[in-house]
Design a protein around this motif. Structure first.
Motif, mmCIF file in Angstrom:
data_model
loop_
_atom_site.group_PDB
_atom_site.id
_atom_site.type_symbol
_atom_site.label_atom_id
_atom_site.label_comp_id
_atom_site.label_asym_id
_atom_site.label_seq_id
_atom_site.Cartn_x
_atom_site.Cartn_y
_atom_site.Cartn_z
ATOM 1 N N MET A 44 0.835 -1.199 0.000
ATOM 2 C CA MET A 44 0.000 0.000 0.000
ATOM 3 C C MET A 44 0.872 1.252 0.000
ATOM 4 O O MET A 44 0.551 2.233 -0.652
ATOM 5 C CB MET A 44 -0.959 0.014 1.194
ATOM 6 C CG MET A 44 -1.959 -1.146 1.223
ATOM 7 S SD MET A 44 -2.912 -1.380 -0.284
ATOM 8 C CE MET A 44 -2.059 -2.767 -1.029
ATOM 9 N N ASP A 45 1.989 1.194 0.728
ATOM 10 C CA ASP A 45 2.927 2.328 0.722
ATOM 11 C C ASP A 45 3.450 2.579 -0.690
ATOM 12 O O ASP A 45 3.618 3.725 -1.109
ATOM 13 C CB ASP A 45 4.100 2.077 1.672
ATOM 14 C CG ASP A 45 3.707 2.133 3.131
ATOM 15 O OD1 ASP A 45 2.597 2.610 3.444
ATOM 16 O OD2 ASP A 45 4.520 1.691 3.973
ATOM 17 N N LEU A 46 3.696 1.502 -1.424
ATOM 18 C CA LEU A 46 4.177 1.632 -2.798
ATOM 19 C C LEU A 46 3.118 2.290 -3.687
ATOM 20 O O LEU A 46 3.438 3.174 -4.497
ATOM 21 C CB LEU A 46 4.578 0.265 -3.356
ATOM 22 C CG LEU A 46 5.133 0.259 -4.782
ATOM 23 C CD1 LEU A 46 6.397 1.104 -4.893
ATOM 24 C CD2 LEU A 46 5.405 -1.179 -5.229
ATOM 25 N N ALA A 69 -6.592 1.980 -6.659
ATOM 26 C CA ALA A 69 -6.154 0.645 -6.235
ATOM 27 C C ALA A 69 -5.869 0.643 -4.734
ATOM 28 O O ALA A 69 -6.221 -0.311 -4.025
ATOM 29 C CB ALA A 69 -4.911 0.227 -7.022
ATOM 30 N N LEU A 70 -5.283 1.708 -4.247
ATOM 31 C CA LEU A 70 -4.971 1.814 -2.820
ATOM 32 C C LEU A 70 -6.237 1.759 -1.971
ATOM 33 O O LEU A 70 -6.316 0.982 -1.016
ATOM 34 C CB LEU A 70 -4.192 3.117 -2.564
ATOM 35 C CG LEU A 70 -3.867 3.468 -1.121
ATOM 36 C CD1 LEU A 70 -3.070 2.365 -0.433
ATOM 37 C CD2 LEU A 70 -3.101 4.794 -1.076
ATOM 38 N N VAL A 71 -7.242 2.559 -2.306
ATOM 39 C CA VAL A 71 -8.456 2.559 -1.475
ATOM 40 C C VAL A 71 -9.243 1.263 -1.636
ATOM 41 O O VAL A 71 -9.924 0.837 -0.703
ATOM 42 C CB VAL A 71 -9.345 3.804 -1.701
ATOM 43 C CG1 VAL A 71 -8.577 5.078 -1.392
ATOM 44 C CG2 VAL A 71 -9.933 3.849 -3.080
ATOM 45 N N ASP A 72 -9.134 0.620 -2.793
ATOM 46 C CA ASP A 72 -9.781 -0.683 -2.967
ATOM 47 C C ASP A 72 -9.186 -1.721 -2.019
ATOM 48 O O ASP A 72 -9.915 -2.551 -1.466
ATOM 49 C CB ASP A 72 -9.637 -1.184 -4.408
ATOM 50 C CG ASP A 72 -10.528 -0.452 -5.388
ATOM 51 O OD1 ASP A 72 -11.446 0.280 -4.947
ATOM 52 O OD2 ASP A 72 -10.299 -0.595 -6.604
ATOM 53 N N HIS A 73 -7.868 -1.677 -1.841
ATOM 54 C CA HIS A 73 -7.177 -2.669 -1.010
ATOM 55 C C HIS A 73 -7.037 -2.245 0.450
ATOM 56 O O HIS A 73 -6.777 -3.105 1.302
ATOM 57 C CB HIS A 73 -5.801 -2.979 -1.599
ATOM 58 C CG HIS A 73 -5.877 -3.651 -2.929
ATOM 59 N ND1 HIS A 73 -6.299 -4.960 -3.078
ATOM 60 C CD2 HIS A 73 -5.612 -3.202 -4.171
ATOM 61 C CE1 HIS A 73 -6.276 -5.286 -4.358
ATOM 62 N NE2 HIS A 73 -5.872 -4.229 -5.051
ATOM 63 N N ALA A 74 -7.192 -0.963 0.742
ATOM 64 C CA ALA A 74 -7.063 -0.462 2.117
ATOM 65 C C ALA A 74 -8.191 0.543 2.371
ATOM 66 O O ALA A 74 -7.959 1.752 2.467
ATOM 67 C CB ALA A 74 -5.693 0.179 2.318
ATOM 68 N N ARG A 84 -6.583 10.527 -3.421
ATOM 69 C CA ARG A 84 -7.457 10.344 -4.581
ATOM 70 C C ARG A 84 -8.339 11.575 -4.768
ATOM 71 O O ARG A 84 -8.578 12.008 -5.905
ATOM 72 C CB ARG A 84 -8.294 9.074 -4.439
ATOM 73 C CG ARG A 84 -9.063 8.763 -5.720
ATOM 74 C CD ARG A 84 -9.685 7.407 -5.714
ATOM 75 N NE ARG A 84 -10.870 7.371 -4.857
ATOM 76 C CZ ARG A 84 -11.709 6.340 -4.819
ATOM 77 N NH1 ARG A 84 -11.491 5.255 -5.545
ATOM 78 N NH2 ARG A 84 -12.756 6.369 -4.012
ATOM 79 N N ALA A 85 -8.809 12.169 -3.663
ATOM 80 C CA ALA A 85 -9.597 13.400 -3.765
ATOM 81 C C ALA A 85 -8.782 14.504 -4.427
ATOM 82 O O ALA A 85 -9.304 15.262 -5.258
ATOM 83 C CB ALA A 85 -10.074 13.843 -2.380
ATOM 84 N N THR A 86 -7.510 14.578 -4.108
ATOM 85 C CA THR A 86 -6.639 15.584 -4.708
ATOM 86 C C THR A 86 -6.489 15.334 -6.212
ATOM 87 O O THR A 86 -6.522 16.282 -7.011
ATOM 88 C CB THR A 86 -5.268 15.583 -4.016
ATOM 89 O OG1 THR A 86 -5.460 15.797 -2.605
ATOM 90 C CG2 THR A 86 -4.361 16.660 -4.572
ATOM 91 N N HIS A 99 -16.842 13.477 -2.457
ATOM 92 C CA HIS A 99 -17.217 12.195 -1.859
ATOM 93 C C HIS A 99 -16.033 11.597 -1.091
ATOM 94 O O HIS A 99 -16.186 11.128 0.051
ATOM 95 C CB HIS A 99 -17.699 11.229 -2.945
ATOM 96 C CG HIS A 99 -18.138 9.917 -2.398
ATOM 97 N ND1 HIS A 99 -17.290 8.850 -2.277
ATOM 98 C CD2 HIS A 99 -19.335 9.516 -1.904
ATOM 99 C CE1 HIS A 99 -17.934 7.837 -1.730
ATOM 100 N NE2 HIS A 99 -19.180 8.208 -1.502
ATOM 101 N N ASP A 100 -14.853 11.603 -1.718
ATOM 102 C CA ASP A 100 -13.678 11.058 -1.038
ATOM 103 C C ASP A 100 -13.302 11.884 0.185
ATOM 104 O O ASP A 100 -12.871 11.328 1.201
ATOM 105 C CB ASP A 100 -12.494 10.962 -2.001
ATOM 106 C CG ASP A 100 -12.505 9.691 -2.829
ATOM 107 O OD1 ASP A 100 -13.430 8.864 -2.681
ATOM 108 O OD2 ASP A 100 -11.574 9.516 -3.646
ATOM 109 N N ILE A 101 -13.466 13.188 0.127
ATOM 110 C CA ILE A 101 -13.182 14.023 1.298
ATOM 111 C C ILE A 101 -14.122 13.643 2.441
ATOM 112 O O ILE A 101 -13.701 13.571 3.603
ATOM 113 C CB ILE A 101 -13.290 15.523 0.951
ATOM 114 C CG1 ILE A 101 -12.107 15.930 0.072
ATOM 115 C CG2 ILE A 101 -13.348 16.377 2.217
ATOM 116 C CD1 ILE A 101 -12.218 17.315 -0.528
#
Length: 164
Positions: A44-46, A69-74, A84-86, A99-101
């Protein structure tokens, strides 16, 4: 708050950041961002780092793919949603960014970056009253950010008028 961050460390840092006289506020802010960026997983860090690198290179579409991919897995990792919001914001996609915020703030109510981002979206959307409220909420947590101070001053003039 991200479940992987050391909550006592983050709270101590937020308490320091809230102090009106804090000459080293940038160091404290950086330490907060470091804590918030701890996913607890090298994979996830990667993804977080690859997304940030893509954003630095101006490739917001690629960044969006990494952060998605990050938010899907974490799904409990607030900083993934914040980044992702940024990316969404930079692509002009204010609905998904907002929505992400909302997700960031449900996971980490002290996320001054997400509140600042919300203020920017609301300001871009010509909703000065709510933008000012978001900026003020961010400033209540992080009173030292000069960009935040100038945004508040700018919107106070717009919303409340100028004293004669």
């Amino acid at each position: 708050m991200p479940i992987w961050a050391d909550t006592s460390t983050v709270q101590d840092l937020l308490d320091q950041l809230a102090k009106p006289e804090l000459p080293n506020w940038q160091m404290v802010e950086d330490a907060i961002w470091t804590e918030w960026s701890k996913s607890g997983s090298p994979s996830m860090d990667l993804l977080l780092q690859r997304g940030r690198t893509a954003m630095e290179e101006g490739d917001f579409g690629q960044a969006l793919e990494h952060f998605s991919a990050l938010v899907d897995h974490a799904p409990d990792f607030a900083e993934g949603y914040n980044m992702r919001a940024t990316a969404y914001f930079n692509l002009g996609l204010y609905g998904p960014a907002t929505h992400d915020i909302g997700t960031v703030l449900s996971l980490n109510p002290d996320h001054f970056g997400a509140l600042t981002g919300l203020g920017a979206i609301l300001e871009q959307s010509q909703d000065a009253d709510r933008a000012l409220a978001a900026y003020r909420a961010a400033a209540a947590i992080h009173p030292h950010d000069p960009d935040l101070k100038s945004a508040i001053e700018r919107l106070e003039e717009q919303v409340e008028g100028i004293d004669l």
